[in-house]
Motif scaffolding. Structure first.
Motif, PDB file in Angstrom:
ATOM      1  N   ALA A  82       0.749  -1.137  -0.027  1.00  0.00           N
ATOM      2  CA  ALA A  82       0.149  -0.056   0.152  1.00  0.00           C
ATOM      3  C   ALA A  82       0.855   1.118   0.214  1.00  0.00           C
ATOM      4  O   ALA A  82       0.564   2.270  -0.758  1.00  0.00           O
ATOM      5  CB  ALA A  82      -0.889   0.192   1.233  1.00  0.00           C
ATOM      6  N   ASP A  83       2.024   1.204   0.864  1.00  0.00           N
ATOM      7  CA  ASP A  83       2.712   2.342   1.020  1.00  0.00           C
ATOM      8  C   ASP A  83       4.490   2.391   0.838  1.00  0.00           C
ATOM      9  O   ASP A  83       4.988   3.316   1.003  1.00  0.00           O
ATOM     10  CB  ASP A  83       2.495   3.284   1.985  1.00  0.00           C
ATOM     11  CG  ASP A  83       2.397   2.563   3.393  1.00  0.00           C
ATOM     12  OD1 ASP A  83       3.250   1.422   3.211  1.00  0.00           O
ATOM     13  OD2 ASP A  83       2.021   2.834   4.184  1.00  0.00           O
ATOM     14  N   GLY A  84       4.727   0.854   0.569  1.00  0.00           N
ATOM     15  CA  GLY A  84       6.186   0.810   0.538  1.00  0.00           C
ATOM     16  C   GLY A  84       6.971   0.561   1.910  1.00  0.00           C
ATOM     17  O   GLY A  84       7.934   0.357   1.987  1.00  0.00           O
ATOM     18  N   THR A  85       6.212   0.808   3.169  1.00  0.00           N
ATOM     19  CA  THR A  85       6.836   0.845   4.476  1.00  0.00           C
ATOM     20  C   THR A  85       7.401  -0.492   4.580  1.00  0.00           C
ATOM     21  O   THR A  85       6.648  -1.456   4.420  1.00  0.00           O
ATOM     22  CB  THR A  85       6.015   1.535   5.380  1.00  0.00           C
ATOM     23  OG1 THR A  85       4.778   0.654   5.556  1.00  0.00           O
ATOM     24  CG2 THR A  85       5.717   2.835   5.366  1.00  0.00           C
ATOM     25  N   PRO A  86       8.404  -0.828   5.464  1.00  0.00           N
ATOM     26  CA  PRO A  86       8.974  -2.257   5.717  1.00  0.00           C
ATOM     27  C   PRO A  86       7.840  -2.828   6.515  1.00  0.00           C
ATOM     28  O   PRO A  86       7.725  -2.262   7.547  1.00  0.00           O
ATOM     29  CB  PRO A  86      10.213  -2.082   6.010  1.00  0.00           C
ATOM     30  CG  PRO A  86      10.306  -0.791   6.597  1.00  0.00           C
ATOM     31  CD  PRO A  86       9.468   0.130   5.704  1.00  0.00           C
ATOM     32  N   PRO A 106       1.779  -8.917  -4.585  1.00  0.00           N
ATOM     33  CA  PRO A 106       2.241  -7.623  -4.806  1.00  0.00           C
ATOM     34  C   PRO A 106       3.277  -7.210  -3.662  1.00  0.00           C
ATOM     35  O   PRO A 106       4.441  -6.425  -3.835  1.00  0.00           O
ATOM     36  CB  PRO A 106       1.514  -6.422  -4.709  1.00  0.00           C
ATOM     37  CG  PRO A 106       0.182  -7.161  -4.212  1.00  0.00           C
ATOM     38  CD  PRO A 106       0.299  -8.676  -4.439  1.00  0.00           C
ATOM     39  N   PHE A 107       3.185  -7.998  -2.728  1.00  0.00           N
ATOM     40  CA  PHE A 107       4.103  -7.708  -1.259  1.00  0.00           C
ATOM     41  C   PHE A 107       5.493  -8.663  -1.532  1.00  0.00           C
ATOM     42  O   PHE A 107       6.436  -8.409  -0.787  1.00  0.00           O
ATOM     43  CB  PHE A 107       3.335  -8.347  -0.030  1.00  0.00           C
ATOM     44  CG  PHE A 107       3.314  -9.706  -0.254  1.00  0.00           C
ATOM     45  CD1 PHE A 107       4.000 -10.648   0.238  1.00  0.00           C
ATOM     46  CD2 PHE A 107       1.850 -10.006  -0.552  1.00  0.00           C
ATOM     47  CE1 PHE A 107       3.404 -12.047   0.434  1.00  0.00           C
ATOM     48  CE2 PHE A 107       1.541 -11.348  -0.751  1.00  0.00           C
ATOM     49  CZ  PHE A 107       2.298 -12.347  -0.022  1.00  0.00           C
ATOM     50  N   MET A 108       5.599  -9.430  -2.353  1.00  0.00           N
ATOM     51  CA  MET A 108       6.705 -10.617  -2.552  1.00  0.00           C
ATOM     52  C   MET A 108       7.875 -10.034  -3.053  1.00  0.00           C
ATOM     53  O   MET A 108       8.145 -10.097  -4.141  1.00  0.00           O
ATOM     54  CB  MET A 108       6.105 -11.747  -3.439  1.00  0.00           C
ATOM     55  CG  MET A 108       6.888 -12.943  -3.303  1.00  0.00           C
ATOM     56  SD  MET A 108       6.370 -13.789  -1.889  1.00  0.00           S
ATOM     57  CE  MET A 108       5.038 -14.421  -2.002  1.00  0.00           C
TER      58      MET A 108
END
Length: 310
Positions: free
Chosen positions: A156-160, A193-195
């Protein structure tokens, strides 16, 4: 856990399996259904928390789970929301964040371990809460890796996203996806998409199991992609490359399962033996099971794989 001579396999013991155990989970809209498999006798049982692959459930992975339980481990298997048993509708609002629900399932189980144990009279007081490992296959391996220190960006926002848990002492990651970006197939990039994992902070002892014939649909690369958790993580790590192993690694998903494209009793037996030895030695420093299997594998007449270590 009662030990044999260091390095030796325990005689197979009778296994009890209890399911479903329902863990309330209001946040996910569906209780977490669990299976616990463990030897029928014995105390101080080390725990393996196992995350299944895409679409599977607590009913799967009997060839691994029953073997581990017969060797003295208590294995806990949740059913994640992606399971075919739950059959979430395609427009279910939870679908975009199933990855998050999967990861939180494991954390919630660890948080509730005492209560879970108390719901099963035959297991009450028998688990060793100080010796916990996580394991998983495919998406389940990615899920399990998060408790070992792997991270990935929130799509959603690229935060780890980080869920490293000090309660987890070791891990076994089987057919764990490698790095993302251009390495992902169009299907994987859209579906997962998180992979895009980062294994740089995965510091506990972890065994990665990869098939040298795994040409799964997740990546545009070849089988070497499935070993990246070993290549990109810091020591101590081990890699078991399974000769001829496809994504099913000889038959770990279930007995007579159609998901198994590379059925091989010998290959499966090797995965069982190698993972068991790793867990015994990782959870019990000084246990020689891993050193024994490491030395014995290349000396066999028909080795089913190769071990690297760092």
């Amino acid at each position: 856990m009662t030990h044999p001579t260091p390095g030796a396999q325990l005689p197979a013991r009778a296994v009890l399996s209890v399911a479903p155990i329902l863990l309330p989970a209001p946040r996910r809209g569906t209780d977490i259904a669990l299976r616990i498999s463990a030897p029928a006798t014995g105390s101080d049982l080390p725990v393996i928390l196992f995350s299944h692959g895409h679409g599977q459930s607590l009913h799967a992975y009997g060839p691994l789970v029953n073997h581990w339980a017969a060797q003295g481990f208590a294995v806990i298997q949740p059913t994640h929301l992606d399971s075919r048993l739950l059959a979430l509708a395609s427009d279910d609002p939870r679908r975009p964040e199933i990855w998050r629900y999967r990861e939180q399932d494991l954390v919630q189980i660890l948080d509730a371990l005492v209560a879970i144990e108390d719901t099963v009279p035959a297991l009450r007081g028998r688990l060793d809460h100080g010796r916990i490992a996580v394991a998983g296959h495919s998406w389940g391996a990615q899920t399990a890796s998060m408790l070992l220190g792997a991270t990935h960006p929130d799509p959603a926002d690229g935060t780890p996203v980080s869920l490293v848990d000090p309660r987890v002492k070791a891990g076994v990651l089987m057919a764990v996806p490698g790095s993302g970006g251009a390495n992902l197939s169009p299907f994987a990039a859209e579906t997962f998409p998180f992979m895009n994992p980062d294994f740089g902070a995965m510091t506990p002892p972890v065994l990665i199991v990869a098939g040298d014939a795994d040409n799964g649909a997740m990546t545009v690369r070849g089988p070497d992609w499935w070993r990246e958790a070993y290549d990109l993580a810091p020591a101590p790590k081990a890699l078991f490359t399974v000769f001829g192993g496809e994504h099913s690694l000889g038959g770990i998903p279930n007995y007579e399962a159609r998901e198994t494209t590379d059925e091989s009793p010998a290959r499966l037996a090797a995965v069982q033996a190698v993972t068991t030895a790793w867990l015994q030695s990782a959870l019990y420093p000084g246990n020689a099971a891993w050193a024994q299997v490491r030395a014995a594998l290349p000396a066999t007449a028909d080795p089913q794989g190769d071990i690297e270590e760092k």
